[in-house]
Write a protein that holds these residues in place. Structure first.
Motif, short mmCIF file in Angstrom:
data_model
loop_
_atom_site.label_atom_id
_atom_site.label_comp_id
_atom_site.label_asym_id
_atom_site.label_seq_id
_atom_site.Cartn_x
_atom_site.Cartn_y
_atom_site.Cartn_z
N PRO A 14 0.74 -1.75 -0.05
CA PRO A 14 0.12 0.21 -0.43
C PRO A 14 0.96 1.19 -0.01
CG PRO A 14 -0.16 -0.66 2.86
CD PRO A 14 0.24 -2.09 1.10
N ASN A 15 0.70 2.34 -0.77
CA ASN A 15 1.54 3.41 -0.45
C ASN A 15 0.82 4.34 0.42
OD1 ASN A 15 -0.90 5.85 -2.37
ND2 ASN A 15 -0.88 3.92 -3.71
N ILE A 16 1.38 5.57 0.48
CA ILE A 16 0.49 7.09 1.24
C ILE A 16 0.67 7.93 0.33
CG2 ILE A 16 2.94 7.26 2.39
CD1 ILE A 16 1.86 8.18 4.98
N LEU A 17 -0.14 8.99 0.44
CA LEU A 17 -0.56 10.33 -0.47
C LEU A 17 0.20 10.74 0.66
CD1 LEU A 17 -0.40 10.98 -3.11
CD2 LEU A 17 -3.26 11.27 -2.44
N HIS A 18 1.39 11.45 0.98
CA HIS A 18 1.65 12.52 1.52
C HIS A 18 0.45 13.69 1.75
CE1 HIS A 18 5.17 10.17 3.04
NE2 HIS A 18 4.92 9.96 1.61
N ASP A 19 1.15 15.03 2.73
CA ASP A 19 0.40 16.03 2.57
C ASP A 19 0.22 16.64 1.57
OD1 ASP A 19 -1.42 14.94 5.35
OD2 ASP A 19 0.51 16.27 5.99
N GLU A 20 1.81 17.47 1.25
CA GLU A 20 2.04 17.26 -0.40
C GLU A 20 1.77 17.03 -0.71
OE1 GLU A 20 6.25 19.93 0.94
OE2 GLU A 20 6.39 17.68 0.32
N GLY A 21 1.28 15.72 -1.54
CA GLY A 21 0.72 14.91 -2.53
C GLY A 21 -0.27 15.39 -2.51
N GLU A 22 -1.47 15.48 -1.62
CA GLU A 22 -2.79 15.43 -1.83
C GLU A 22 -2.86 17.35 -2.16
OE1 GLU A 22 -4.01 15.39 2.40
OE2 GLU A 22 -4.00 13.18 2.13
N LEU A 23 -1.86 17.91 -1.62
CA LEU A 23 -2.12 19.61 -1.58
C LEU A 23 -1.66 20.02 -3.39
CD1 LEU A 23 -3.40 22.61 -0.62
CD2 LEU A 23 -0.88 22.87 -0.31
N THR A 126 15.93 19.31 -2.39
CA THR A 126 14.60 19.48 -1.23
C THR A 126 13.26 21.01 -1.72
OG1 THR A 126 15.41 21.09 0.12
CG2 THR A 126 15.69 18.66 0.78
N THR A 127 13.79 21.20 -2.55
CA THR A 127 13.42 22.01 -3.48
C THR A 127 11.60 22.19 -4.16
OG1 THR A 127 14.34 22.15 -5.43
CG2 THR A 127 15.22 23.67 -4.32
N GLY A 128 11.01 20.83 -4.04
CA GLY A 128 10.30 19.93 -5.17
C GLY A 128 9.68 19.57 -3.37
N LYS A 129 7.69 19.20 -4.47
CA LYS A 129 7.44 18.42 -3.07
C LYS A 129 7.07 16.69 -3.58
CE LYS A 129 5.84 22.50 -2.53
NZ LYS A 129 6.27 23.37 -1.28
N LEU A 130 7.36 16.15 -2.30
CA LEU A 130 6.88 14.82 -1.64
C LEU A 130 5.63 14.17 -2.55
CD1 LEU A 130 8.13 12.26 -1.32
CD2 LEU A 130 7.87 12.33 1.05
N LEU A 131 5.56 13.90 -2.65
CA LEU A 131 3.42 12.62 -3.50
C LEU A 131 3.24 11.85 -3.12
CD1 LEU A 131 3.89 13.77 -7.46
CD2 LEU A 131 3.48 15.52 -5.72
N CYS A 132 3.81 11.40 -3.02
CA CYS A 132 3.38 9.15 -2.23
C CYS A 132 5.21 9.01 -2.01
CB CYS A 132 2.41 8.85 -3.59
SG CYS A 132 2.90 8.34 -4.82
N SER A 133 4.78 7.89 -1.37
CA SER A 133 5.64 6.72 -0.86
C SER A 133 5.02 5.11 -0.84
CB SER A 133 6.70 7.47 0.70
OG SER A 133 7.07 8.25 0.79
N VAL A 134 6.11 4.70 -1.11
CA VAL A 134 5.12 3.47 -0.89
C VAL A 134 6.29 2.16 0.14
CG1 VAL A 134 4.79 1.24 -2.71
CG2 VAL A 134 4.27 3.14 -3.14
N PRO A 135 6.59 1.67 0.92
CA PRO A 135 7.82 0.49 1.14
C PRO A 135 7.82 -0.30 0.37
CG PRO A 135 5.57 -0.18 2.19
CD PRO A 135 4.72 1.50 1.53
#
Length: 158
Positions: A14-23, A126-135
């Motif tokens: 399962p992936n996680i959509l980070h707050d930055e990714g949602e926005l 670090t200038t961009g946005k982190l959208l999602c992560s998957v283990p």
């Protein structure tokens, strides 16, 4: 390594959509300048990376990732075209975007250990946005010459 399979295929994680990714997705969908430094349209590429964070949190940012991201020995975030690099589908109840197989190759030394894949808007730093992560299913260390073939599938919905 040396033509041998080191790791076998892994099951869906399962992936996680980070707050930055949602926005980020909301800003792009509703074409608004939320004052957060988001682009008015999708960039030409998004970037797939690896890291060794101890866990994943919705509040993670690229600053969190960079502290645990490998460097050197052939490692670099892999660009994926936003116009042609993802396949969109709905295989069940959830919609998903599939990056297809992408390959990280250790060259001149070790990459890792790594525990996660992530998708970001920046090629490095670090200038961009982190959208999602998957283990990853298990922690991995790539020895010189090893290749890690991986796919990032972003699933949304139930």
């Amino acid at each position: 390594r040396d033509g041998r399979l080191v790791w076998a295929e892994e099951d869906f994680q399962p992936n996680i959509l980070h707050d930055e990714g949602e926005l980020y997705l909301l800003v792009l969908a509703f074409d608004t300048d939320y004052g957060q430094g988001f682009p008015a349209s999708a960039p030409a590429n998004l970037y797939l990376g690896l890291d060794n964070r101890s866990g994943l949190s919705e509040g993670d940012t690229l600053a969190t990732v960079v502290a645990a991201e490998p460097s050197g020995n052939g490692y670099a975030r892999i660009p994926i075209s936003t116009s042609t690099g993802f396949t969109l589908s709905q295989p069940g109840a959830a919609y998903q975007a599939d990056s297809g197989v992408r390959t990280f190759t250790a060259s001149g030394g070790v990459i890792g250990p790594v525990r996660h894949r992530f998708l970001a808007t920046a090629a490095s730093g670090t200038t961009g946005k982190l959208l999602c992560s998957v283990p990853l299913s298990v922690e991995r260390t790539l020895q010189d010459g090893d290749k890690l073939n991986t796919t990032l599938v972003i699933a949304m919905g139930e």
